[in-house]
Design a protein around this motif. Sequence first.
Motif, PDB file in Angstrom:
ATOM      1  N   ALA A 349       1.650  79.256  44.095  1.00  0.00           N
ATOM      2  CA  ALA A 349       1.133  79.446  45.448  1.00  0.00           C
ATOM      3  C   ALA A 349       1.563  80.807  45.949  1.00  0.00           C
ATOM      4  N   ASP A 350       0.635  81.476  46.638  1.00  0.00           N
ATOM      5  CA  ASP A 350       0.917  82.754  47.303  1.00  0.00           C
ATOM      6  C   ASP A 350       1.541  83.785  46.363  1.00  0.00           C
ATOM      7  N   GLY A 351       1.032  83.889  45.143  1.00  0.00           N
ATOM      8  CA  GLY A 351       1.494  84.913  44.230  1.00  0.00           C
ATOM      9  C   GLY A 351       2.776  84.594  43.500  1.00  0.00           C
ATOM     10  N   ARG A 352       3.327  83.403  43.663  1.00  0.00           N
ATOM     11  CA  ARG A 352       4.535  83.001  42.951  1.00  0.00           C
ATOM     12  C   ARG A 352       4.266  81.709  42.197  1.00  0.00           C
ATOM     13  N   VAL A 353       5.004  81.521  41.106  1.00  0.00           N
ATOM     14  CA  VAL A 353       4.806  80.342  40.270  1.00  0.00           C
ATOM     15  C   VAL A 353       6.159  79.713  39.983  1.00  0.00           C
ATOM     16  N   ALA A 354       6.200  78.396  39.966  1.00  0.00           N
ATOM     17  CA  ALA A 354       7.432  77.679  39.657  1.00  0.00           C
ATOM     18  C   ALA A 354       7.629  77.630  38.140  1.00  0.00           C
ATOM     19  N   VAL A 355       8.871  77.815  37.708  1.00  0.00           N
ATOM     20  CA  VAL A 355       9.220  77.754  36.289  1.00  0.00           C
ATOM     21  C   VAL A 355       9.986  76.456  36.059  1.00  0.00           C
ATOM     22  N   VAL A 356       9.383  75.550  35.304  1.00  0.00           N
ATOM     23  CA  VAL A 356       9.997  74.250  35.044  1.00  0.00           C
ATOM     24  C   VAL A 356      11.100  74.359  34.004  1.00  0.00           C
ATOM     25  N   GLU A 357      10.896  75.221  33.003  1.00  0.00           N
ATOM     26  CA  GLU A 357      11.860  75.323  31.915  1.00  0.00           C
ATOM     27  C   GLU A 357      11.825  76.733  31.348  1.00  0.00           C
ATOM     28  N   GLY A 358      13.017  77.264  30.995  1.00  0.00           N
ATOM     29  CA  GLY A 358      13.093  78.553  30.323  1.00  0.00           C
ATOM     30  C   GLY A 358      13.814  79.630  31.080  1.00  0.00           C
ATOM     31  N   LEU A 359      14.051  79.471  32.380  1.00  0.00           N
ATOM     32  CA  LEU A 359      14.714  80.488  33.184  1.00  0.00           C
ATOM     33  C   LEU A 359      15.839  79.872  33.993  1.00  0.00           C
TER      34      LEU A 359
END
Length: 387
Positions: A349-359
Amino acid sequence: MTDAPSLSVRHKRLIGILLLILVLGGIWYLLSRTPPSAPAFQRGAWNQATPVHVVPAARGSLDVQIKAIGTVTPLHSVVVRSRVDGELLRVHFNEGSEVEQGALLAEIDPAPYRARLAQAEGQAQQIQAQLANARADLELYEGLWEQDSIARQQLTSQRALVEELQGSLKANTAQVEDARLQLSWTRIVAPIAGRLGLRRIDPGNQVSSGDTEGLVTITQMRPIAVEFSVPEPDVPALRRAMAADGELAVQALDRDGRNLLASGRLQTLDSQIDLGTGTLRAKAVFANEDTALFPNQFVNVSLKLQTLSSVITIPSDAVQFGSRGTYVYLVNPEENRAYSRVITLGASADGRVAVVEGLDEGDLVVLEGLDRLRDGREVIISERDGE
């Protein structure tokens, strides 16, 4: 004399051998000399450190939204038409003004309808008098029948006359009510509250109940609806959000998507997905107290499904796509080198993305300078990183 020509031939052969040696030596020199410095410089420039701009992976909340283009649609829009025929005597409204339900809008000449009502009432009074007289005669005949003074047929005929007059009175009463209703329709009132459009006919003209254009259109402004389409892949998430939260918040923004026009709630969804567009129609309702939304206006719709709390997010532009899936480049600040890492993405949303796994929170993700990166390449972190 024979020695001179043979000597000349030897000289020619010697000269030819010397020339051949010179040519071979030149070729060897060209092939064995050191390559030019320009290509070496080019290879060195490709291998040198690459300037990049990095952003840290941040933990916070993320609003999951559906964005679409919508059309402002009134909940009610009525074309005001005359229900009777006649001359339009007076118009009692101003174009573009607000009216309340039941407000007088126009008047049609009532004289012909008053005459019809008076005629119907006169006929009803006449039948009432006939019925009263027939009932009196029936009472008399019933007494004479008990005295065996009249024939049964005469009593039966009188009873039938009374019932006939009762039916006539009932039918005439309906005619009186119809005439009274027709007379009331000569006063045209607003069927709903709303905003008046432009007047389509002037006083003095003949109007008819069959006119399709009508006198004026009334459009309800408060509340008002916005209809928009939701892509089929987003429908399951939308239905889950509706089942969980009941009422979902909706925002209507202007064409540029910068200015908020109104806030409302999602009212309903269509019953089926459109096969032609692969979308589902949805309707949101807005109070529109300041009338910022106008019928048939195009707006940007932002529908909030849910808020994800305490999730790691990164800019969407930092995500790369390859044969391994989705990945990003991370910078090791101790080595100043970039390494790729495969990640699993969530909502965006709004140019950002959630990272579920890996960071992890605080990991430095490369946002700019991605085009020349590869695993282990030395990088120079831009000073903008300190913003």
